[in-house]
Design an enzyme around this catalytic site. Structure first.
Site, PDB file in Angstrom:
ATOM      1  N   LEU A 242      96.810  26.923  36.128  1.00  0.00           N
ATOM      2  CA  LEU A 242      96.889  25.471  36.095  1.00  0.00           C
ATOM      3  C   LEU A 242      98.321  24.981  36.256  1.00  0.00           C
ATOM      4  CD1 LEU A 242      95.458  22.735  35.595  1.00  0.00           C
ATOM      5  CD2 LEU A 242      95.938  23.078  33.149  1.00  0.00           C
ATOM      6  N   ASP A 243      98.538  24.105  37.245  1.00  0.00           N
ATOM      7  CA  ASP A 243      99.819  23.425  37.479  1.00  0.00           C
ATOM      8  C   ASP A 243     100.981  24.405  37.667  1.00  0.00           C
ATOM      9  OD1 ASP A 243      98.515  20.996  37.184  1.00  0.00           O
ATOM     10  OD2 ASP A 243      98.965  20.855  35.043  1.00  0.00           O
ATOM     11  N   ALA A 244     100.704  25.578  38.186  1.00  0.00           N
ATOM     12  CA  ALA A 244     101.751  26.592  38.323  1.00  0.00           C
ATOM     13  C   ALA A 244     101.905  27.098  39.751  1.00  0.00           C
ATOM     14  CB  ALA A 244     101.469  27.776  37.391  1.00  0.00           C
TER      15      ALA A 244
END
Length: 298
Positions: A241-243
């Site tokens: 997530l969001d990486a």
């Protein structure tokens, strides 16, 4: 409109004379180079190159360029991607209820700022259907819940296949795409003549200057910390997530007088700008992904 070009993105082990070898390969086939950008990552021992040349007068027919590029990449021990500037990708925009990024992207497509087609908008809510259809896109409402997520993603993948979608843009789509969805979409072939390669094909906008304030309600948490600078991050989507690899970021100053609502209002501007820039960079094949990060030849 300028004459069409071929764009080669190559990553290979670094060694002397690579620039000469690549430009020599183009020249040997009668190509006229329009742009050439290179980068050496000394720590990784890698050489990255983006070369764009005119198709007019090039000695190889278009259908023969991809096999020739593959052979060149193998000879250099690396990986190459080929794209053509006149191949206009078909993109799907995924949204939830917020409309500011969707409106901005559709307007930029209509204005000719983003060289892509948007035949499909997918949402887990019905709210934005009139907006999408006003720009000529089909609106597909696919509800998503914890119990139906797998079924919903299969329906979404089928929609992408039906419309020949090459790129997915998450424009404030408040759902996490599963690893299975990402892997399945990544395996989908490029439309005929559109290009080759394995670069990521899903772009997300996150309302935070990553890696700070990942996850939900970043503006609320930023306000609580009293930050003086907020931003938005456009990145490729990965399982984490969001990486994913960051493509573009935009920032704006805030002050002690700003409330959470002010941060959200200012943040929307950064979200629109960062996402539009990222999509444009991707469409122009100016982004190269390696080792979990990006090189952006802007």
């Amino acid at each position: 409109m300028s004459s069409p070009t071929a764009i080669l993105q190559l990553i290979c082990p670094d060694r002397p004379a690579l620039v000469s070898e690549l430009s020599g390969w183009v020249a040997a086939n009668g190509g006229n180079i329009r742009h050439a950008d290179h980068h050496t990552d000394l720590g990784a021992g890698l050489f990255l190159s983006r070369i764009e040349w005119a198709l007019e007068g090039f000695g190889l027919p278009r259908e023969a360029i991809a096999p020739a590029v593959s052979a060149l990449a193998r000879r250099l021990g690396g990986e190459g991607e080929l794209h053509f500037s006149d191949a206009i990708p078909r993109a799907a925009i995924f949204v939830s209820r917020q409309d500011h990024c969707l409106v901005d992207l559709l307007w930029r497509v209509r204005a000719g700022e983003l060289p892509m087609q948007v035949p499909l908008v997918v949402s887990n809510h019905p709210d934005l259907q009139p907006l999408a259809e006003g720009f000529g896109a089909r609106y597909a409402h696919v509800p998503v819940s914890a119990a139906t997520k797998g079924e919903a993603e299969q329906a979404q993948l089928e929609l992408l296949r039906q419309h020949g979608i090459e790129l997915v843009v998450l424009a404030k789509y408040m759902q996490v795409l599963s690893a299975g969805f990402l892997e399945a979409f990544q395996r989908e072939p490029f439309p005929a003549g559109g290009g080759t390669g394995s670069s990521p094909r899903v772009i997300n906008i996150h309302h935070s200057f990553l890696p700070a304030f990942q996850g939900a309600q970043p503006y609320h948490r930023a306000w609580e910390r009293g930050v003086k600078l907020i931003g938005a991050t456009a990145h490729y989507v990965t399982e984490e997530l969001d990486a994913g690899p960051i493509i573009e970021q935009a920032t704006v100053h805030v002050s002690h007088r700003d409330e959470v609502e002010d941060l959200i209002r200012k943040g929307r501007d950064t979200e629109r700008l960062a996402l539009a820039r990222a999509v444009r960079l991707h469409l122009r094949r100016q982004v190269m992904v390696y080792r979990g990060r990006t090189a952006v030849f802007d």
